[in-house]
Enzyme design. Sequence first.
Site, PDB file in Angstrom:
ATOM      1  N   SER A 188       0.840  -1.201   0.000  1.00 13.34           N
ATOM      2  CA  SER A 188       0.000   0.000   0.000  1.00 13.34           C
ATOM      3  C   SER A 188       0.878   1.255   0.000  1.00 13.34           C
ATOM      4  O   SER A 188       1.653   1.467  -0.927  1.00 13.34           O
ATOM      5  CB  SER A 188      -0.962  -0.042   1.191  1.00 13.34           C
ATOM      6  OG  SER A 188      -1.926   0.980   1.122  1.00 13.34           O
ATOM      7  N   ASP A 207       4.029  23.967  -0.544  1.00  7.92           N
ATOM      8  CA  ASP A 207       5.435  23.827  -0.934  1.00  7.92           C
ATOM      9  C   ASP A 207       5.925  22.377  -0.889  1.00  7.92           C
ATOM     10  O   ASP A 207       7.091  22.110  -0.621  1.00  7.92           O
ATOM     11  CB  ASP A 207       6.324  24.711  -0.049  1.00  7.92           C
ATOM     12  CG  ASP A 207       6.238  24.369   1.433  1.00  7.92           C
ATOM     13  OD1 ASP A 207       5.307  23.627   1.822  1.00  7.92           O
ATOM     14  OD2 ASP A 207       7.096  24.837   2.208  1.00  7.92           O
ATOM     15  N   HIS A 254      -7.324  -5.398  -0.967  1.00  7.24           N
ATOM     16  CA  HIS A 254      -6.138  -4.593  -0.728  1.00  7.24           C
ATOM     17  C   HIS A 254      -5.126  -5.271   0.200  1.00  7.24           C
ATOM     18  O   HIS A 254      -3.936  -4.995   0.133  1.00  7.24           O
ATOM     19  CB  HIS A 254      -6.573  -3.250  -0.135  1.00  7.24           C
ATOM     20  CG  HIS A 254      -5.473  -2.251  -0.006  1.00  7.24           C
ATOM     21  ND1 HIS A 254      -4.908  -1.622  -1.089  1.00  7.24           N
ATOM     22  CD2 HIS A 254      -4.830  -1.766   1.093  1.00  7.24           C
ATOM     23  CE1 HIS A 254      -3.971  -0.787  -0.674  1.00  7.24           C
ATOM     24  NE2 HIS A 254      -3.898  -0.860   0.637  1.00  7.24           N
TER      25      HIS A 254
END
Length: 433
Positions: A143, A358, A411
């Site tokens: 993952s 940023d 998953h």
Amino acid sequence: MTSYRQPGVVLTDHRFTVPLDHDNASGEQIELYAREVVATSKADADLPWLLYLEGGPGFGARRFAGRQAWLGRATEEFRVLLLDQRGTGLSTPANRQTLPTRGGPREQADYLAHFRSDSIVRDSEFIRRQLTGGAPWTVLGQSFGGFCATHYLSAAPEGLRTVLMTGGLPSLDATADDVYLAAYPRIARKVEAHYARYPQDIGRARRIAEHLAEHGPVVLPNGYTFTVEAFQSLGHMLGGGEGSHQLHYLLENAFVPAAGGHTLSDAFLENVAATLSYAGHPLYAVLHEAIYAQGGRPTAWAADRARARFPQFDAAKALAGEDPLYFTGECVYPWQFEADPALRPLRETAELLAARTDWPALYDPARLAVNEVPTAAAVYHDDMYVDTEHSLRTAAGIRGLRPWVTNEYEHDGVRAGGPRVLDRLLGLVRGEL
């Protein structure tokens, strides 16, 4: 270093001191923890290393007992290192108790800006040089660990012998908005599949939501404020192989008869509290959208904004009509920082991170296009957490990557599938399949 034994394996604890900011090596230092695992019969052998990067963000490396899941297969030929990524487990944990030592929310947010995959990869390279004598190692990323491995291929491929990823091929250029606009349709499909499997849960979910809407929020045993929205967020369970069954068993135990009529049972509320709480992994909430941030744009609570585009997730609308209540998935919302006592002190910090612009780029498409590191990735078809289309587009952009697309697992396939998934990936990178 401390060594000890479990059935079939020898474990050794390692601690490393690394810079908080690797661009300022002489500045503040933090401590990392990792657990070495080697088969008892090979404890003294000269074995190649495999670094395991856990999913998340915010989870320490899994605590195995002996040779569970994929670890038994790995220790047949590797010396395995289970790294607690910075801020998790025993690696300078970052949570509501420790972060105030940094200062106020601004200082905390600036500190946590160093806790994404780019810093984790630089930590890994620092550790590799100490442990392997400079030899490259194999990385297995589950993952978010796969997101880290993809950055590793971009930033330091010289440290890699092979790369194996499970459910963790990220988009190279998708924004957080793109990620969640793609996610909600997948979540809806998982909810619909759950209701098809357990049609009795349609009424059960509605009854619970109606009770919460009528009687107001319930304060769970751990102090969590349990609302209709919080109830919907239990849908994150649907991304695992056994998640639908676990959710079904949770819902069937929701009510008990009481003096004033049926009420939510203590057993149900206790289990909900354990499922919803972020006390053990607060960075999952605080940094979750930041793992997608790059390109000068704020994440700005992308999951919350995207949800408005999908009216089937509107609980009030569902309860006012005949539509089933839809659960949500792997999404972090601003209200959770009020509902969860483990997150309340971090609300302002999370707001500052959501507004941050940023963030540096995480992936280098040009470098990935000429990749020479043998790489394989398990892509779970219709994975609730990671978009299949995004993953396949990335697979096509990484030279030599061999994807294995399967709907056999959800998953958590590398855990649920045990040695089969790891064995398949190793066969792919070695050209045996």
